[in-house]
Design an enzyme around this catalytic site. Sequence first.
Site, PDB file in Angstrom:
ATOM      1  N   ASP A  68      47.999 -47.519 -83.358  1.00 36.74           N
ATOM      2  CA  ASP A  68      48.592 -46.186 -83.402  1.00 36.74           C
ATOM      3  C   ASP A  68      48.963 -45.658 -82.021  1.00 36.74           C
ATOM      4  O   ASP A  68      49.794 -44.750 -81.917  1.00 36.74           O
ATOM      5  CB  ASP A  68      47.633 -45.208 -84.081  1.00 36.74           C
ATOM      6  CG  ASP A  68      47.552 -45.457 -85.579  1.00 36.74           C
ATOM      7  OD1 ASP A  68      48.519 -45.984 -86.144  1.00 36.74           O
ATOM      8  OD2 ASP A  68      46.523 -45.120 -86.185  1.00 36.74           O
ATOM      9  N   TYR A  83      46.993 -40.846 -92.041  1.00 34.15           N
ATOM     10  CA  TYR A  83      45.751 -40.461 -91.372  1.00 34.15           C
ATOM     11  C   TYR A  83      45.981 -39.353 -90.346  1.00 34.15           C
ATOM     12  O   TYR A  83      47.037 -39.283 -89.703  1.00 34.15           O
ATOM     13  CB  TYR A  83      45.119 -41.663 -90.669  1.00 34.15           C
ATOM     14  CG  TYR A  83      44.035 -42.337 -91.484  1.00 34.15           C
ATOM     15  CD1 TYR A  83      42.770 -41.759 -91.609  1.00 34.15           C
ATOM     16  CD2 TYR A  83      44.261 -43.543 -92.134  1.00 34.15           C
ATOM     17  CE1 TYR A  83      41.774 -42.366 -92.358  1.00 34.15           C
ATOM     18  CE2 TYR A  83      43.268 -44.160 -92.890  1.00 34.15           C
ATOM     19  CZ  TYR A  83      42.020 -43.571 -92.992  1.00 34.15           C
ATOM     20  OH  TYR A  83      41.033 -44.167 -93.731  1.00 34.15           O
TER      21      TYR A  83
END
Length: 644
Positions: free
Chosen positions: A299, A384
Amino acid sequence: MTTPVSSLTATEIERTTALVREAGLAGESVRFVYVGLLEPHKQEVLAFQAGTGPRPDRRARVLLLDTATGDARDVTVDLTADVVAAIVDVDGSHGGMPILAEEFMAVDGILAQDPAWVDALAKRDLTPEQVRCAPLSAGAFGLPGEEGKRIIRVLCFALLDPDAHVWAHPVDGLSAYVDLIARKATEIIDIGVFPLPEERSRFHLPQGRPAPLETLRPIEITQPEGPSFQVEGDRITWANWSFTFGFDAREGLVLHQLSYADPDHDGEVRPIVYRASIAEMVVPYGDPAPVRFWQNYFDTGEYLFGRFANSLTLGCDCLGEIHYVDVDLADETGDVRRIPNAICLHEEDHGTLWKHTDIYTPNSAEVRRQRRLVISFFTTIGNYDYGFYWYLYLDGRIECEAKLTGILFTSAYRGLQEWPYAGEVAPGLGAPFHQHLFSARLDMMVDGVRNAVDEVDAVRVPVSPENPYGNAFGHARTRIVSEAEGVRSADASVGRSWHVVSTERTNRLGQPTGYVLRSEQHPTLLADPSSSIAARAAFTTRDLWITRYAPEERYPAGEFVNQNPGGDGLPAYVAGDRPLDGEDVVLWHTFGVTHFPRPEDWPVMPVDHTGFSLTPYGFFDRNPTLNVPANTAKHCDGHHHSEE
């Protein structure tokens, strides 16, 4: 601009992108993948601050991608000289440019034009208009026809209700590989039709939740005299602490020059950490299905999670006397994009600091309250949401906490007997097992740049003439002298910790001043050592890597993570086996959680927590909080109710 490491201002971003355009580097199809400060060498900054060197030049780093050709460039802009100083072509052999938001948005349209994709959806009684594609990083698996191509992999979810979350309806058994430059699918993988979970998820709407809990009373946090911290530009002072902060599109929140004014040394400002950030994170999934084996998301390096920072809301994200900071970044066209309220700063009570009532000393009953300063941000990457919180305590302790929430990435549930790699969280709805692994880059500076690292283990002592009753135990301290020795694993059975000590300064007892890194001792990467992800995310295979400072060594998985086959980053950094004893050392700490999803994680996850601490160990001569005043009676009494 308060320091040489202050983040680029909006004006500097505008000038940087203008210089790139003036140099003919940004045609119509070229996108600005990343624009950020290229920090000067640590020694240059320290020399300037000491008055022994000039102010370092302001330089920006710009990553460019031509979305029509795939050509990529790594550009350095010298803002002091007002010129483009360097241009390096990125050939992709060691990874490619991070993924653009624009590329995410294009995938639905690309696949809607692919007959094989349309047919695969039709087998499931779906049309392209009824699904939402989740474009995901491709990894590096050496698959035929992918070398030299900019690939993204796709899973999709059914949109059964415009008011409901698509994550409740995974279209499992189907995935696509897309060439982003050619704008076409290279392969459609269809391993069979799985039942589509039908239960809707509308937790964001009143009708999607139980009746409100009526017994909760409001909690109001007030500081009538205002907060105890001061903010001047990007410099913060609070209690004995001082530091500066910045924000980067890749790393998010960055802290610089964390220092503590020692009350027992006439307020001497003593350095502890030169720079602290979350330099990488990866989410490796444990589902080996042909449509999912590649699910591993970096990420930070692949998605640049700082650019997805949330605008925070008073009373919801942050509670109390809050100081918000806006963040300026460059968007993909090179324009300035401001994120309001991206950083939250506040202080909070944290229970008892110290307390004792003595039976021998008259009138000795003392208690003090602990406080901590909190600086944080939240970012959303797909399903998320991650919060990153740095805590500074009155007693000199530093903590970093990652908060994990959001929505699970789901699959069709097949049963543990048939497919033991996912848990059932709702009827027919699965969630593959996965990990969230973070790398904190901690550029240490404990009482100066001459530091060393000791590994400290508890030691059991067997019964002997010296220990006849077997109650003795001790500890073993091992100096880590080189980078080859500096690749370490945690060991909860001996309470392993790592002490960063000054090799030039001692406390009043003659002990080296130091700070101790304490880990949570959670599992590191669980994938097989021969796997692609183990090569690409080698930093996750150990709890700690120790390197000697080098300005070009910024990221634990390497500069270009997207489709990188592995070998870059920390394995390359430690290959030279540089000495560490009495050197300028950097700690790279792996921490995280292993997630076996449970029903309580659906439809939205309660926050999970992970982190680490840096605690003074011999750094001070004694408890540094003896000067903390007692609370006044009105604050100690508060409001109370009693029953007779």
